[in-house]
Design an enzyme around this catalytic site. Sequence first.
Site, PDB file in Angstrom:
ATOM      1  N   ARG A  64       7.051  -1.760  12.641  1.00 48.56           N
ATOM      2  CA  ARG A  64       7.274  -2.474  11.371  1.00 48.56           C
ATOM      3  C   ARG A  64       8.614  -3.198  11.399  1.00 48.56           C
ATOM      4  NH1 ARG A  64       6.017   1.627   6.658  1.00 48.56           N
ATOM      5  NH2 ARG A  64       6.548  -0.171   5.340  1.00 48.56           N
ATOM      6  N   GLN A  96       9.199  -1.415  -4.486  1.00 46.45           N
ATOM      7  CA  GLN A  96       8.622  -0.361  -3.651  1.00 46.45           C
ATOM      8  C   GLN A  96       8.713  -0.766  -2.173  1.00 46.45           C
ATOM      9  OE1 GLN A  96       4.686   1.076  -5.640  1.00 46.45           O
ATOM     10  NE2 GLN A  96       5.135  -0.931  -6.518  1.00 46.45           N
ATOM     11  N   ASN A  97       9.083  -2.020  -1.940  1.00 41.36           N
ATOM     12  CA  ASN A  97       9.111  -2.557  -0.583  1.00 41.36           C
ATOM     13  C   ASN A  97      10.364  -2.123   0.165  1.00 41.36           C
ATOM     14  OD1 ASN A  97       6.798  -3.770  -1.452  1.00 41.36           O
ATOM     15  ND2 ASN A  97       7.730  -5.786  -1.735  1.00 41.36           N
ATOM     16  N   HIS A 114      11.986   3.016  -2.606  1.00 41.47           N
ATOM     17  CA  HIS A 114      11.435   3.776  -1.475  1.00 41.47           C
ATOM     18  C   HIS A 114      12.256   3.616  -0.205  1.00 41.47           C
ATOM     19  CE1 HIS A 114       7.342   3.633  -3.742  1.00 41.47           C
ATOM     20  NE2 HIS A 114       8.182   4.475  -4.279  1.00 41.47           N
ATOM     21  N   CYS A 125      22.252  16.445   9.682  1.00 37.91           N
ATOM     22  CA  CYS A 125      23.593  16.494   9.061  1.00 37.91           C
ATOM     23  C   CYS A 125      23.698  15.493   7.910  1.00 37.91           C
ATOM     24  CB  CYS A 125      24.669  16.239  10.111  1.00 37.91           C
ATOM     25  SG  CYS A 125      24.779  14.527  10.674  1.00 37.91           S
ATOM     26  N   CYS A 147      25.578  15.257  15.468  1.00 38.15           N
ATOM     27  CA  CYS A 147      25.124  16.658  15.524  1.00 38.15           C
ATOM     28  C   CYS A 147      23.975  16.872  16.496  1.00 38.15           C
ATOM     29  CB  CYS A 147      24.694  17.106  14.131  1.00 38.15           C
ATOM     30  SG  CYS A 147      23.066  16.491  13.665  1.00 38.15           S
ATOM     31  N   GLY A 187       2.328  -7.907  -7.359  1.00 41.08           N
ATOM     32  CA  GLY A 187       1.893  -7.575  -6.005  1.00 41.08           C
ATOM     33  C   GLY A 187       1.833  -6.091  -5.724  1.00 41.08           C
ATOM     34  N   THR A 188       1.350  -5.341  -6.709  1.00 40.88           N
ATOM     35  CA  THR A 188       1.241  -3.902  -6.512  1.00 40.88           C
ATOM     36  C   THR A 188      -0.086  -3.373  -7.029  1.00 40.88           C
ATOM     37  OG1 THR A 188       2.296  -1.743  -6.854  1.00 40.88           O
ATOM     38  CG2 THR A 188       2.480  -3.357  -8.664  1.00 40.88           C
ATOM     39  N   SER A 189      -0.662  -2.424  -6.313  1.00 44.38           N
ATOM     40  CA  SER A 189      -1.991  -1.885  -6.661  1.00 44.38           C
ATOM     41  C   SER A 189      -1.897  -0.762  -7.680  1.00 44.38           C
ATOM     42  CB  SER A 189      -2.653  -1.356  -5.386  1.00 44.38           C
ATOM     43  OG  SER A 189      -1.833  -0.347  -4.807  1.00 44.38           O
TER      44      SER A 189
END
Length: 242
Positions: A64, A96-97, A114, A125, A147, A187-189
């Site tokens: 991605r 949300q992108n 998100h 850490c 770490c 543009g969101t479901s």
Amino acid sequence: MDTLRIDKDTRLLVLTGAGVSAESGIPTFRGGNGLWENHPVEQVASPEGFREDPSLVWRFYSQRRAGAAPCQPNPGHRAMAEWERKLGDRFLLATQNVDGLHRVAGNQQLVELHGNLFTTRCSRCTREPFEDRLAYPDGTVPLCGQCGGKLRPHIVWFGEVLDERNLLRVGEFLAREDTRLVFLAVGTSGAVYPAAGFVQAARELGGETWLVNADPADNTLLFQHFVRGRSGEVLPALVTID
Ligand code: BV8
Ligand code: ZN
């Protein structure tokens, strides 16, 4: 086409999803039937998936990163940056992108609910999340230089809680009493929570609710206005600001 008028006594909260980046060449989740290489996205984008097979998860995010890196904002992204310039603190964009295209387009009053595809953190850490645009070769699981723990994308996976500060910022903008509220989803479901629940909160606060989407969403009926179309074509002409 309906137009959405924003006068001096109005504030605008915008929620975006994968659909706004489709015209920039970034595939949506629904478009792929929620699958990546036959893995349900919820599987590779989850703490369980990372525990079971971290190299598979890094292959998913590296692909991605490589796919999103050359993509540019489209007229839909640019329209939202223009609205912010005109509305100032009467504007907030919650996305949300994780592709970062809103920031490239110029939005600063932006909440990346998100997380961000080009940011990495350590799964062990507490070092600060850092910018990381690398697409790791297949099978590689990058390790923390501090770490030795496994690094992971700084992204909110399914089953993980969102950053409280981000939810608070959206909640405070929703609850303001100094102006009239308009909530616009693009543009969101409307399938993933808590983002899919924002429209209900806006309604309960007496807000005017708009949806711009190429197809009906799972929560279309919760919106007073539904403009069906591609955001890159619809948004530039949709909003008039006094
Ligand atoms: C949490 C980062 C506490 C990863 C993502 C309440 C009820 C039911 C379930 C739950 C609930 N509360 C919590 C849950 C569980 C879960 C959830 O909602 N599951 C769903 C599947 C039912 N939520 C969580 O786990 C959240 N955490 O709640 O923690 C908790 C935990 C457990 C149990 C209770 C509480 C965390 C959610 C965040 C997960 N991470 N992304 C990554 O990207 O790799 S979610 C990810 O999927 C995206 O960010 C986005 O949110 C979602 C995809 O949706 P969309 O963006 O809308 O994209 P989609 O493809 O679906 O739709 C695109 C639309 O655009 C389509 O409608 C299409 O028509 C349209 N379109 C296409 N082209 C265009 C267009 N429109 C306009 N123009 C175009 N050109
Ligand atoms: Zn570490």
